[in-house]
Design an enzyme around this catalytic site. Structure first.
Site, short mmCIF file in Angstrom:
data_model
loop_
_atom_site.label_atom_id
_atom_site.label_comp_id
_atom_site.label_asym_id
_atom_site.label_seq_id
_atom_site.Cartn_x
_atom_site.Cartn_y
_atom_site.Cartn_z
N GLN A 1 -1.56 8.63 -5.42
CA GLN A 1 -1.24 7.38 -4.74
C GLN A 1 -2.52 6.70 -4.30
O GLN A 1 -3.45 7.35 -3.82
CB GLN A 1 -0.36 7.69 -3.53
CG GLN A 1 -0.04 6.52 -2.63
CD GLN A 1 1.00 6.87 -1.58
OE1 GLN A 1 2.17 7.08 -1.89
NE2 GLN A 1 0.59 6.97 -0.32
N ASP B 1 -7.75 4.47 -0.21
CA ASP B 1 -7.25 5.84 -0.37
C ASP B 1 -6.97 6.24 -1.80
O ASP B 1 -6.38 5.48 -2.57
CB ASP B 1 -5.90 6.01 0.37
CG ASP B 1 -6.00 5.79 1.85
OD1 ASP B 1 -7.12 5.85 2.39
OD2 ASP B 1 -4.95 5.54 2.47
N TRP C 1 6.75 14.30 4.98
CA TRP C 1 6.96 13.10 4.16
C TRP C 1 6.49 13.21 2.71
O TRP C 1 6.98 12.48 1.84
CB TRP C 1 6.21 11.92 4.78
CG TRP C 1 4.71 12.09 4.76
CD1 TRP C 1 3.96 12.76 5.66
CD2 TRP C 1 3.80 11.63 3.76
NE1 TRP C 1 2.63 12.75 5.31
CE2 TRP C 1 2.51 12.04 4.14
CE3 TRP C 1 3.96 10.89 2.59
CZ2 TRP C 1 1.37 11.75 3.38
CZ3 TRP C 1 2.82 10.60 1.83
CH2 TRP C 1 1.55 11.03 2.23
N GLU D 1 -4.67 9.47 -2.53
CA GLU D 1 -3.90 10.57 -1.95
C GLU D 1 -3.18 11.31 -3.07
O GLU D 1 -2.53 10.68 -3.92
CB GLU D 1 -2.90 10.05 -0.93
CG GLU D 1 -3.53 9.56 0.36
CD GLU D 1 -2.50 9.11 1.38
OE1 GLU D 1 -2.59 9.54 2.54
OE2 GLU D 1 -1.60 8.33 1.01
N GLY E 1 10.29 12.73 0.48
CA GLY E 1 10.56 12.28 1.82
C GLY E 1 10.66 13.37 2.86
O GLY E 1 11.28 13.18 3.92
N GLU F 1 -9.35 0.91 5.16
CA GLU F 1 -9.16 2.17 4.45
C GLU F 1 -8.94 1.91 2.96
O GLU F 1 -8.29 0.94 2.57
CB GLU F 1 -7.95 2.91 5.03
CG GLU F 1 -7.93 4.39 4.72
CD GLU F 1 -6.93 5.14 5.61
OE1 GLU F 1 -6.08 5.83 5.04
OE2 GLU F 1 -7.02 5.01 6.85
N GLY G 1 1.77 -1.74 3.98
CA GLY G 1 1.22 -0.68 3.14
C GLY G 1 1.11 -1.17 1.71
O GLY G 1 2.06 -1.72 1.15
N ARG G 2 -0.05 -1.01 1.12
CA ARG G 2 -0.27 -1.47 -0.25
C ARG G 2 -0.31 -0.28 -1.20
O ARG G 2 -1.22 -0.13 -2.01
CB ARG G 2 -1.56 -2.29 -0.32
CG ARG G 2 -1.46 -3.60 0.45
CD ARG G 2 -2.73 -4.41 0.40
NE ARG G 2 -2.53 -5.75 0.96
CZ ARG G 2 -2.59 -6.03 2.26
NH1 ARG G 2 -2.89 -5.07 3.12
NH2 ARG G 2 -2.37 -7.26 2.68
N GLU G 3 0.71 0.55 -1.12
CA GLU G 3 0.73 1.77 -1.93
C GLU G 3 1.09 1.48 -3.39
O GLU G 3 1.92 0.63 -3.68
CB GLU G 3 1.76 2.78 -1.39
CG GLU G 3 1.53 3.22 0.03
CD GLU G 3 2.43 2.48 1.01
OE1 GLU G 3 2.73 1.29 0.73
OE2 GLU G 3 2.84 3.08 1.99
#
Length: 334
Positions: free
Chosen positions: A135, A120, A213, A122, A217, A118, A147-149
């Site tokens: 993001q 993304d 979320w 976002e 949060g 994936e 997660g590589r956010e």
């Protein structure tokens, strides 16, 4: 008569020069790829869900997808692609948009359920008076445990006009762009192993309810009093090597050399560094709570001092309230 003719010629020359400058500015930074053109919805896409919450305008070249209390909406490319350049101009919903998520991304999760890849973009909505956040994320081979956010502030209001968001994906590197400015680069390395996206993917665009979320949060939910929330897409580009949906093989001999040959100029790299210094608000590489030992592809330098243990940038923590867009009449101002 001669004087009038001269003035007419001069006026036409100014118009031509103006048009040339506009075209140059509008395409500055785009990869030099053959046949880099936009597609209508019918030429390249199919609806995923949302029935009447997806509407076509302008001969199918402008797509509106909406979220209301009944459903969200989404569409995807008709083909799978192994590497390429994928782009779209997007205008986000305005006003109160807490809990709303707009996504523009590559994925193969419907084919490789446990080993999906994936890439993304976002867009996370917010309460009135606070800006949307963007993001990016990268998954390879089902590595969702890492997660590589990264999250960023924008230097413009994404609800006022269209802005271009693009992904370059080759076998050697991934580059995310906003308005043709590179904002993130991941270069493939042996240390990443199978975490680098390597299987054919489709391009997706969706809008949905992320109340649990997306905003603080889950503190702020979608308020359907302000629905429908509509995201607008235009100038959609699919420039990649199409893959057979059955065996996932391609027939694009040499095409990957085209994408591997796309790198950043010195000016582009300086722009990316400037953007990241001033606009990145979170990086997984600096999140010492989630990752006491940083993921192997993370190279930490002096910039680590600018981040809290949570991975949040210190400047963002200090100024998290209120809008802080900047504008410039010439060039780009971050």
């Amino acid at each position: 008569m001669g004087s009038s003719s001269s003035w007419t010629s001069l006026f036409l020359l100014i118009l031509l020069l103006g048009s040339a400058l506009y075209i140059c500015n509008a395409t500055s930074g785009l990869p030099e790829l053959p046949n880099l053109t936009t597609l209508s919805f019918e030429e390249g896409y199919t609806q995923l869900f949302g029935d009447s919450n997806l509407r076509l305008h302008g001969d199918g070249r402008n797509i509106h997808i909406s979220l209301d209390q009944r459903t969200g909406a989404g569409f995807a490319s008709q083909d799978l692609y192994l590497h390429g350049f994928f782009s779209g101009s997007i205008k986000l919903p305005s006003d109160y948009a807490a809990g709303v998520v707009v996504a523009f991304y590559m994925s193969n999760g419907d084919i490789f359920e446990k080993t999906h890849d994936e890439l993304d973009f976002e867009f996370l909505g917010n309460i009135r008076g606070r800006e949307w956040r963007v993001q990016t994320n990268i998954y390879g081979n089902g590595s969702i445990s890492t997660g590589r956010e990264e999250r960023y502030e924008l230097w413009f209001d994404p609800t006022e006009d269209y802005h271009q968001y693009s992904i370059l994906w080759s076998s050697q590197r991934i580059i995310f762009y906003i308005d043709n400015i590179p904002i993130r680069e991941l270069v493939k390395s042996q240390i990443m192993g199978g975490d680098y996206p390597a299987k054919p993917m489709s391009l997706y665009a969706t809008i949905w309810d992320g109340s649990t979320w997306a905003t603080s949060g889950g503190r702020y939910k979608v308020n359907y009093k302000f629905a429908p929330y509509t995201a607008e897409f235009a100038d959609l580009m699919l420039h990649g090597c199409a893959a057979n949906p059955n065996d996932h093989k391609t027939i694009c001999m040499g095409n990957d050399d085209v994408y591997n040959g796309i790198t950043m100029s010195a000016d582009q790299r300086l722009l990316m560094e400037k953007f990241r210094k001033k606009r990145i608000t979170y990086s997984y590489c600096h999140d010492r709570i989630r990752y006491p030992t940083p993921p192997p592809e993370c190279i930490l330098g002096p910039e680590a001092e600018g981040f809290l243990a949570s991975g949040e940038a210190k400047f963002s923590f200090r100024r998290r309230r209120g809008r802080h867009y900047t504008r410039s009449s010439v060039g780009v101002s971050f």
